[in-house]
Design an enzyme around this catalytic site. Structure first.
Site, PDB file in Angstrom:
ATOM      1  CG  ASP A   1      13.893   4.542  -4.999  1.00  0.00           C
ATOM      2  OD1 ASP A   1      14.519   3.338  -5.067  1.00  0.00           O
ATOM      3  OD2 ASP A   1      13.300   4.629  -4.905  1.00  0.00           O
TER       4      ASP A   1
ATOM      5  CD  GLU B   1      10.535  -0.623  -2.368  1.00  0.00           C
ATOM      6  OE1 GLU B   1      10.367  -0.038  -3.391  1.00  0.00           O
ATOM      7  OE2 GLU B   1      11.651  -0.477  -1.577  1.00  0.00           O
TER       8      GLU B   1
HETATM    9  C1  BGC Z   1      15.699  -4.347  -1.107  1.00  0.00           C
HETATM   10  C2  BGC Z   1      15.068  -2.898  -0.733  1.00  0.00           C
HETATM   11  C3  BGC Z   1      14.624  -2.598  -1.453  1.00  0.00           C
HETATM   12  C4  BGC Z   1      13.568  -3.718  -2.355  1.00  0.00           C
HETATM   13  C5  BGC Z   1      13.712  -2.964  -3.863  1.00  0.00           C
HETATM   14  C6  BGC Z   1      15.386  -5.342  -1.276  1.00  0.00           C
HETATM   15  O1  BGC Z   1      15.479  -6.510  -1.453  1.00  0.00           O
HETATM   16  O2  BGC Z   1      16.199  -5.122   0.402  1.00  0.00           O
HETATM   17  O3  BGC Z   1      16.155  -2.065  -0.409  1.00  0.00           O
HETATM   18  O4  BGC Z   1      14.350  -0.971  -2.059  1.00  0.00           O
HETATM   19  O5  BGC Z   1      14.904  -5.262  -3.062  1.00  0.00           O
HETATM   20  O6  BGC Z   1      13.156  -3.525  -4.742  1.00  0.00           O
HETATM   21  C1  BGC Z   2      13.169   2.288  -1.898  1.00  0.00           C
HETATM   22  C2  BGC Z   2      13.342   3.111  -1.312  1.00  0.00           C
HETATM   23  C3  BGC Z   2      14.720   2.749  -0.599  1.00  0.00           C
HETATM   24  C4  BGC Z   2      15.903   2.109  -1.335  1.00  0.00           C
HETATM   25  C5  BGC Z   2      16.582   1.652  -0.847  1.00  0.00           C
HETATM   26  C6  BGC Z   2      13.629   1.770  -2.910  1.00  0.00           C
HETATM   27  O1  BGC Z   2      13.349   0.532  -3.316  1.00  0.00           O
HETATM   28  O2  BGC Z   2      11.873   3.133  -2.966  1.00  0.00           O
HETATM   29  O3  BGC Z   2      12.728   4.050  -1.065  1.00  0.00           O
HETATM   30  O4  BGC Z   2      15.741   3.936  -0.158  1.00  0.00           O
HETATM   31  O5  BGC Z   2      14.874   1.269  -2.003  1.00  0.00           O
HETATM   32  O6  BGC Z   2      16.162   0.259   0.266  1.00  0.00           O
END
Ligand code: BGC
Ligand code: BGC
Length: 836
Positions: free
Chosen positions: A327, A528
């Site tokens: 991830d 997140e």
């Molecule tokens: C991305 C997300 C990713 C996140 C993680 C973002 O810039 O677009 O997909 O989950 O960074 O830090």
């Molecule tokens: C998230 C995942 C996601 C990945 C790709 C990560 O930061 O935890 O759930 O699939 O980014 O965007």
């Protein structure tokens, strides 16, 4: 881990009284040595049987592939950092588009744009002009509530809402519709479903969880996987319009202490198995082809490097024979690793690195070197590649041709089709949870004058929540959701079709008194990290005022609460006549009106069917959990609401901001722990008199009394950090408001050779740091001095004072030798430091 395994053996011998039962707890390691499991992990049935012809085909490919080609399969680069030429040159196994990442960086990319890029990657992967072996690439995307990065896609309610429907058949349909929309853009793989069983609702990903209850999650995981991939052992499996699914984030992402994103799940294996694992069992039995490792840790060990859980349990015991994807740089946090090097993760059982940064090429080069020199054994490399090839073969990618030639590809009419929207609207209807319905106010008659108020009334971005076009779901307008219906639009349609009148007025003002007011309010979108909160207080003062104002004018009030989790809203419930939790319903807002209005003939149209998938709290203080509405609660039109007024004590103490808050006084004061972290992610809680990590030495020294201070010596071997950290959040906003500062006493033994920064952190990517190099240099050697850092400066740089995880840390890559004592936060401090 040794201790855990030993316990497993003992309990097995004592409890089972038979060799057969004991042997169930044994997995094989790579050398066929038995590994004792620490809990009674089940033996799974169903799933997929390996096909001998396919395995033989993989053997032949593996023989032909060079080491370079094999390592390429292990790498997944991100759209913003990879070109088709890179795919060709490095034989990359996969690409992804992260949340809010689009072809040509264009948010409004068309279906053709998506398919064209998928084709370009595919052709690059199949190009054999350099004599390589053609292996079709797979593209992964976060289709977590529909194909949510694509303009015009059907956005299903978020998982928490689906959890409220308790309808696994509906989940299967949602999965199939999502897969069809993903396939229409030429993409092969979705990073869904999330199988988190969230235990602390402060986590910002609570809405990605179906339920706090493992049975609900398990009852959905299988059907969702079936919906996405098609049913195993039938012709439907990976036939047209199905895509690869991902069970994520393995494991116990929803079990971190304090609900902290990317935190640590601190409990035994029994709880891991009973609470957090059941979703994986049904997903594996339904044939899920990929599993994503969690950012989080279990018992202090990062999941990306967790050999026991990735290899011994998941692969060897549970029989998962697809591949494990990482991830988003998650490998970088494993001890001894960085974004560009982590053989530890591969050796622990990770099969594919998610490497979104442009430096994936360095990761490739390092992994190649590690494969050459045997740091990554050939057997492990071949196993990882075999798993990736197996998934690609099962998904039919070797036969299906270019993405544009596959079923549904390029068919714009699939994106947001009426059939898919109808499924989403049904999901909205079934997910609504009625908490209050005084005097049977609902269902409403249609032919009335209805005031529709609140900032969520006509705001599709807000009703869609995070992971909607953009990563955090922010920055969108209604026009970014063509074909979608706001909650207001659904109400207006219901009311006006029956001769009533719907007046949209966000602030609730009106000229003609309405018969009833519907107020739509709640959480703004987040995803997140940014969605974590310190307590469960909704803090909706303006909304509460609006409800009270309308009620004071004798207007019956229906509240529709948009939220990604249970929050403390007792005052808002008390100020409403009816209160409905509508979660994040997604693009089909009309599903709400379907339920809250009667039919034109006066009969109930649809009854409420939603039941709480999470316990709803009676206070905002999760440390003192009292239940307001139990798990499973939900009124409907045949239950009579007999509840009176709810208690209105939040259970929170006001953040003081007056008394000095001691953080370190001779020792770290609870909840803080003094911890050190070196450049190779090695962390250590400092309890002993001397702690040594790579390039960092921490020693107990005396100032006023014996051992009341710590001497911190940095050796200039890469950046290393010492600070106070906790597994729970502390609200320092009171100090911020009263002109507070972070203070510490310091004695410089040796001036810094490089920049030294003091920081405060509220989670990954949620921190602020300020240089103190000059202040340290200006200190007389051997003399104690107090340094104060205004909280305002830290807040301006992005530290969120209401949810602090580390109130103080010091970091440098250079050499410096200081002693520190008395770390504290005080109000009304005149600081000599200026922000900026
Ligand atoms: C991305 C997300 C990713 C996140 C993680 C973002 O810039 O677009 O997909 O989950 O960074 O830090
Ligand atoms: C998230 C995942 C996601 C990945 C790709 C990560 O930061 O935890 O759930 O699939 O980014 O965007």
């Amino acid at each position: 881990m040794k201790k855990r395994i030993l316990q497993g053996v003992i309990s097995c011998l004592v409890a089972a009284g038979g060799i057969a039962a004991c042997s169930e707890k044994v997995a094989q390691d790579k050398n066929d040595n038995p590994v004792r499991l620490g809990a009674d992990w089940p033996t799974l049935h169903g799933g997929l049987v390996q096909d001998a012809d396919m395995e033989a085909k993989i053997d032949r490919l593996l023989e032909k592939m060079t080491l370079e080609e094999k390592v390429g399969q292990l790498i997944q680069a991100e759209l913003r950092a990879v070109t088709p030429q890179d795919v060709r040159d490095y034989h990359l196994g996969s690409v992804l588009n992260g949340g809010g990442s689009f072809p040509n960086n264009n948010k409004y990319a068309t279906v053709d744009d998506w398919v064209a890029l998928a084709d370009a990657f595919y052709h690059a992967s199949m190009d054999t002009s350099d004599g390589g072996v053609p292996i079709p690439i797979i593209w992964g995307t976060d289709a977590v509530h529909g194909h949510n990065n694509v303009i015009g896609a059907t956005l299903f309610p978020h998982n928490i809402a689906l959890g409220a429907t308790r309808n696994p058949d509906l989940i299967r349909k949602v999965g199939a519709a999502t897969a069809a929309e993903v396939a229409a853009t030429g993409i092969d793989w979705s990073f869904a479903p999330t199988l988190a069983v969230v235990q602390d609702d402060r986590w910002g990903r609570t809405y990605e969880s179906y339920s706090e209850n493992p049975e609900v999650v398990a009852s959905y995981a299988g059907p969702m996987v079936e919906g996405l991939q098609g049913k195993v052992r039938t012709d439907e499996f990976f036939a047209g319009g199905h895509v690869i699914a991902t069970a994520k984030h393995y494991i116990a992402d929803g079990g971190t202490t304090g609900g902290i994103d990317r935190g640590d799940a601190q409990f035994g294996e029994e709880e891991l198995l009973k609470i957090h694992a059941p979703g994986y069992f049904t997903a594996i039995e339904a044939g899920v082809q990929t599993v994503m490792a969690s950012f989080s840790s279990w018992q202090g060990e990062k999941m990306h490097g967790h050999k026991y859980l990735l290899t011994d349990v998941l692969k060897n015991h549970l029989g998962f024979d697809g591949f494990v994807v990482g991830d988003w740089n998650g490998h970088a946090f494993v001890e001894g690793c960085s974004t560009v090097s982590c053989p530890q993760a591969i050796n622990a059982g990770l099969d594919m690195f998610m490497a979104p940064d442009p430096n994936w090429k360095t990761l490739y080069a390092n992994t190649l070197a590690q494969a050459k020199d045997g740091t990554i054994p050939a057997s492990r490399l071949n196993d990882a590649v075999r798993r990736i090839l197996r998934v690609k073969m099962r998904a039919g990618l070797f036969e299906k041709g270019a993405p544009s030639e596959r079923a549904l590809a390029g068919d714009e009419s699939v994106i947001g089709s009426p059939e898919h929207r109808a499924i989403a609207r049904q999901a909205v209807r079934e997910s609504l949870v009625l908490l209050k319905n005084r005097d049977g106010l609902l269902p409403l008659a249609r032919n009335q004058r209805v005031l529709v108020a609140g900032d969520g009334a006509d705001n599709i971005g807000k009703q869609a929540g995070g992971w909607s076009i953009s990563w955090q779901g922010t920055g969108n307008q209604n026009s970014d959701f063509p074909g979608a219906t706001s909650i207001y639009a659904g109400i207006a349609e219901a009311v006006e079709s029956a001769g009533g009148e719907a007046i949209l007025s966000v602030d609730g003002s009106f000229t003609q008194k309405p018969d009833v007011a519907i107020v739509v309010f709640g959480e703004d979108p987040y995803a997140e990290m940014q969605g974590d909160i310190a307590n469960l207080d909704y803090r909706g003062d303006p909304d509460l005022a609006l409800l009270k104002k309308l009620r004071s004018q004798n207007i019956p009030v229906v509240s529709l609460f948009i939220t990604g989790r249970p929050l403390w809203v007792n005052p808002e419930i008390n100020a409403s006549d009816a209160f409905v939790v509508i979660w994040h319903p997604g693009s089909e807002g009309a599903g709400v009106a379907d339920v809250i209005f009667r039919r034109a003939d006066g009969e109930v149209n649809y009854d409420f069917a939603g039941r709480l998938p999470f316990t709803w709290p009676q206070t905002a203080n999760p440390e003192n959990p009292k239940v307001q509405y139990a798990f499973d609660f939900g009124l409907n039109y045949s239950t009579q609401d007999v509840a009176g007024l709810l208690p209105e004590e939040s259970g929170l103490s006001e953040p003081s901001g007056e008394e000095e808050l001691q953080l370190f006084a001779g020792r770290a004061l609870a909840p803080w722990k003094l911890e050190a972290l070196d450049s190779s992610n090695r962390s250590s809680t400092i309890t002993d008199s001397v702690t040594e990590l790579n390039g960092l030495r921490v020693q107990m020294v005396d100032r006023h009394v014996q051992g009341d201070s710590r001497r911190l010596q940095w050796g200039g071997k890469g950046s290393a950090t010492v600070g106070l950290f906790a597994n729970q959040r502390t609200d320092l906003s009171g100090y911020l408001q009263s002109n507070g500062a972070l203070l510490f006493d310091v004695k410089v033994e040796r001036a810094p050779s490089d920049e030294v920064r003091v920081g405060m952190s509220c989670g990954t990517d949620c921190r602020a740091e300020l240089p103190v190099t000059g202040l340290l240099q200006a200190t007389e050697p051997g003399e104690w001095k107090t340094i104060s850092i205004p909280l305002q400066c830290l807040a301006e740089k992005g530290a969120r004072m209401d949810m602090v995880l580390s109130p103080f840390y010091m970091t440098t890559a250079g050499e410096v030798d200081v002693s520190v004592n008395s770390v504290r936060v005080s109000a009304n401090v005149e600081s000599d430091m200026h922000c900026g």
